[in-house]
Design an enzyme around this catalytic site. Sequence first.
Site, PDB file in Angstrom:
ATOM      1  N   ARG A   1       0.843  -1.213   0.000  1.00  0.00           N
ATOM      2  CA  ARG A   1       0.000   0.000   0.000  1.00  0.00           C
ATOM      3  C   ARG A   1       0.874   1.258   0.000  1.00  0.00           C
ATOM      4  O   ARG A   1       1.669   1.484   0.932  1.00  0.00           O
ATOM      5  CB  ARG A   1      -0.902  -0.003   1.240  1.00  0.00           C
ATOM      6  CG  ARG A   1      -1.723   1.247   1.429  1.00  0.00           C
ATOM      7  CD  ARG A   1      -2.836   1.348   0.420  1.00  0.00           C
ATOM      8  NE  ARG A   1      -3.723   2.458   0.706  1.00  0.00           N
ATOM      9  CZ  ARG A   1      -4.691   2.843  -0.114  1.00  0.00           C
ATOM     10  NH1 ARG A   1      -4.912   2.199  -1.266  1.00  0.00           N
ATOM     11  NH2 ARG A   1      -5.460   3.855   0.207  1.00  0.00           N
TER      12      ARG A   1
ATOM     13  N   GLU B   1     -13.002 -20.972  27.408  1.00  0.00           N
ATOM     14  CA  GLU B   1     -12.063 -21.755  28.233  1.00  0.00           C
ATOM     15  C   GLU B   1     -11.618 -20.946  29.456  1.00  0.00           C
ATOM     16  O   GLU B   1     -10.495 -21.083  29.930  1.00  0.00           O
ATOM     17  CB  GLU B   1     -10.829 -22.218  27.436  1.00  0.00           C
ATOM     18  CG  GLU B   1     -11.034 -22.659  26.001  1.00  0.00           C
ATOM     19  CD  GLU B   1     -12.142 -23.672  25.821  1.00  0.00           C
ATOM     20  OE1 GLU B   1     -12.237 -24.578  26.653  1.00  0.00           O
ATOM     21  OE2 GLU B   1     -12.906 -23.545  24.864  1.00  0.00           O
TER      22      GLU B   1
HETATM   23  C1  LIG Z   1     -17.714 -18.854  20.810  1.00  0.00           C
HETATM   24  C2  LIG Z   1     -17.946 -19.476  22.156  1.00  0.00           C
HETATM   25  C3  LIG Z   1     -17.848 -20.855  22.288  1.00  0.00           C
HETATM   26  C4  LIG Z   1     -18.083 -21.459  23.531  1.00  0.00           C
HETATM   27  N1  LIG Z   1     -18.040 -22.838  23.616  1.00  0.00           N
HETATM   28  C5  LIG Z   1     -18.378 -23.441  24.797  1.00  0.00           C
HETATM   29  C6  LIG Z   1     -18.443 -24.883  24.895  1.00  0.00           C
HETATM   30  O1  LIG Z   1     -18.148 -25.612  23.944  1.00  0.00           O
HETATM   31  N2  LIG Z   1     -18.877 -25.424  26.063  1.00  0.00           N
HETATM   32  C7  LIG Z   1     -19.199 -24.667  27.158  1.00  0.00           C
HETATM   33  O2  LIG Z   1     -19.566 -25.226  28.171  1.00  0.00           O
HETATM   34  N3  LIG Z   1     -19.120 -23.301  27.095  1.00  0.00           N
HETATM   35  C8  LIG Z   1     -18.736 -22.673  25.946  1.00  0.00           C
HETATM   36  N4  LIG Z   1     -18.676 -21.297  25.868  1.00  0.00           N
HETATM   37  C9  LIG Z   1     -19.043 -20.510  27.036  1.00  0.00           C
HETATM   38  C10 LIG Z   1     -17.815 -19.907  27.711  1.00  0.00           C
HETATM   39  O3  LIG Z   1     -17.051 -20.902  28.336  1.00  0.00           O
HETATM   40  C11 LIG Z   1     -18.315 -18.840  28.692  1.00  0.00           C
HETATM   41  O4  LIG Z   1     -18.835 -17.797  27.898  1.00  0.00           O
HETATM   42  C12 LIG Z   1     -17.226 -18.335  29.618  1.00  0.00           C
HETATM   43  O5  LIG Z   1     -16.917 -19.305  30.564  1.00  0.00           O
HETATM   44  C13 LIG Z   1     -17.598 -17.037  30.326  1.00  0.00           C
HETATM   45  O6  LIG Z   1     -18.878 -17.132  30.874  1.00  0.00           O
HETATM   46  P1  LIG Z   1     -19.977 -15.976  30.597  1.00  0.00           P
HETATM   47  O7  LIG Z   1     -19.922 -15.664  29.157  1.00  0.00           O
HETATM   48  O8  LIG Z   1     -21.257 -16.459  31.145  1.00  0.00           O
HETATM   49  O9  LIG Z   1     -19.451 -14.743  31.359  1.00  0.00           O
HETATM   50  P2  LIG Z   1     -19.671 -14.393  32.926  1.00  0.00           P
HETATM   51  O10 LIG Z   1     -19.127 -15.475  33.773  1.00  0.00           O
HETATM   52  O11 LIG Z   1     -21.075 -13.987  33.145  1.00  0.00           O
HETATM   53  O12 LIG Z   1     -18.724 -13.136  33.061  1.00  0.00           O
HETATM   54  C14 LIG Z   1     -19.103 -11.836  32.620  1.00  0.00           C
HETATM   55  C15 LIG Z   1     -17.886 -10.928  32.803  1.00  0.00           C
HETATM   56  O13 LIG Z   1     -17.496 -10.926  34.165  1.00  0.00           O
HETATM   57  C16 LIG Z   1     -16.150 -11.361  34.308  1.00  0.00           C
HETATM   58  N5  LIG Z   1     -16.052 -12.142  35.533  1.00  0.00           N
HETATM   59  C17 LIG Z   1     -16.779 -13.214  35.921  1.00  0.00           C
HETATM   60  N6  LIG Z   1     -16.387 -13.634  37.131  1.00  0.00           N
HETATM   61  C18 LIG Z   1     -15.355 -12.834  37.520  1.00  0.00           C
HETATM   62  C19 LIG Z   1     -14.522 -12.769  38.660  1.00  0.00           C
HETATM   63  N7  LIG Z   1     -14.651 -13.650  39.674  1.00  0.00           N
HETATM   64  N8  LIG Z   1     -13.565 -11.800  38.724  1.00  0.00           N
HETATM   65  C20 LIG Z   1     -13.427 -10.916  37.713  1.00  0.00           C
HETATM   66  N9  LIG Z   1     -14.191 -10.922  36.596  1.00  0.00           N
HETATM   67  C21 LIG Z   1     -15.142 -11.879  36.495  1.00  0.00           C
HETATM   68  C22 LIG Z   1     -15.847 -12.174  33.068  1.00  0.00           C
HETATM   69  O14 LIG Z   1     -14.458 -12.167  32.756  1.00  0.00           O
HETATM   70  C23 LIG Z   1     -16.663 -11.428  32.022  1.00  0.00           C
HETATM   71  O15 LIG Z   1     -15.929 -10.316  31.584  1.00  0.00           O
HETATM   72  C24 LIG Z   1     -18.409 -20.668  24.643  1.00  0.00           C
HETATM   73  C25 LIG Z   1     -18.481 -19.268  24.507  1.00  0.00           C
HETATM   74  C26 LIG Z   1     -18.238 -18.673  23.285  1.00  0.00           C
HETATM   75  C27 LIG Z   1     -18.325 -17.183  23.167  1.00  0.00           C
END
Ligand SMILES: Cc1cc2nc3c(=O)[nH]c(=O)nc-3n(C[C@H](O)[C@H](O)[C@H](O)COP(=O)(O)OP(=O)(O)OC[C@H]3O[C@@H](n4cnc5c(N)ncnc54)[C@H](O)[C@@H]3O)c2cc1C
Length: 380
Positions: A268, A363
Amino acid sequence: MDFNFSVEQRLIREAAEKFAEKTIAPVHEKDEAEGRFRREIVQEMGRLGFWGAIIPEAYEGTGVGYLSAVLITEAISRVSLAYAGHFMSQTAGTGWVILNYGTEAQKQTFLPALVRADALGCFGATEPDTGSDLLSMQMTAREETEGFVLNGTKTWVTNAPEADVGLIFAVTDEADRPKGISCFIVGLKDNPRIKITPIEKLGQRCTKVGEINFSEARVPPEALVGEKGQGYKILREMLNTTRLFAAARGLGLQKACLENSIAYAKARVQFGRPVGAFQLIQEQIVEMHADYQASQLLVYKAAAQKDEGAEDGLSVSTAKLVSCEAAVRAADSAMKIYGAYGYAMEYPIQRFLRDSRALVITEGSSNIQKLIIGKKLLKL
Ligand SMILES: Cc1cc2nc3c(=O)[nH]c(=O)nc-3n(C[C@H](O)[C@H](O)[C@H](O)COP(=O)(O)OP(=O)(O)OC[C@H]3O[C@@H](n4cnc5c(N)ncnc54)[C@H](O)[C@@H]3O)c2cc1C
């Protein structure tokens, strides 16, 4: 940069790179735009032995180990973060648990099928009201004379709409946590008591994610994996394995961002010079390079430690945190370097950015990795 990999590891990496370029790359951007999953790609990866890397030969794996598996994952992720995600559902999640906690009959039934990708797998831990705090899961498995009865909802399960079998974590004793949680291997197809609903998502659209609802779904006693009450231990150990593969996926995406950014910065021309001649652009590329080099060291070290049976959770969580956060930064930098073209659907940069965002959630989010690392360092 390269490492002191064995000849076998170099050949494995090369095979994965060739496969990704030849089979996935030509169809990937269109498939991503259309949200099209190709089962035959996952099956071909099975035929090439990719899903068997951490599974012994006795169950049709290749047993080449974690470091080789990580090299495959990185090579596939450079082209497709979506298909590299099947490492979790096929082998690092489902396969690993059956291998380490399954009965001989479960190993014989499920491992060769998962390795060949004759059966597609998935794992369900997350629930609508249970994300990071997995101990609070609500799904139940009620024990009866002829097995267990599952009730509840798992969500965000990668591969759920396509999977033949799933590892499902459920509460068997409400009064006792973590010991009241158990793990089951469940057939997901053709069961009117199991309803799967796809979830539309931002990136990695070639891989389907879904919600699985169980309503009085009966499973035989042989569906229990490990002992009753061992589920939470299994889940934590499994996540330590799938996490390593998330870190390896971060590597592949970083590499793609770096390569594309260098090529574009050289091609570019603005103000009569390639934009790569401007030091502010070089700085972004140098930071991407440094991140990628550091992430490689961490991910390969964690994988090598796992091969030696000497990984204690600190290396994997550190590698996951650093590599996945770096992948998001790399995608963001690539988009800046591409200017308006980074924003165009015609180029893969927008996909890199969309795909990268899931890496810092799945994860265990980056915050959760920090909590794990903090606990380990402070020995709490
Ligand atoms: C594309 C994709 C694929 C996935 N595949 C799978 C799968 O195959 N199997 C499966 O079981 N799950 C799966 N998941 C789910 C994933 O594991 C969860 O989304 C993840 O564990 C986070 O949970 P939550 O999204 O409910 O966020 P929450 O736990 O509700 O957290 C919300 C926010 O708060 C923060 N938070 C939470 N607790 C704390 C703490 N104690 N201290 C500081 N910050 C905190 C988190 O970092 C986040 O920013 C998938 C998710 C995505 C997006």
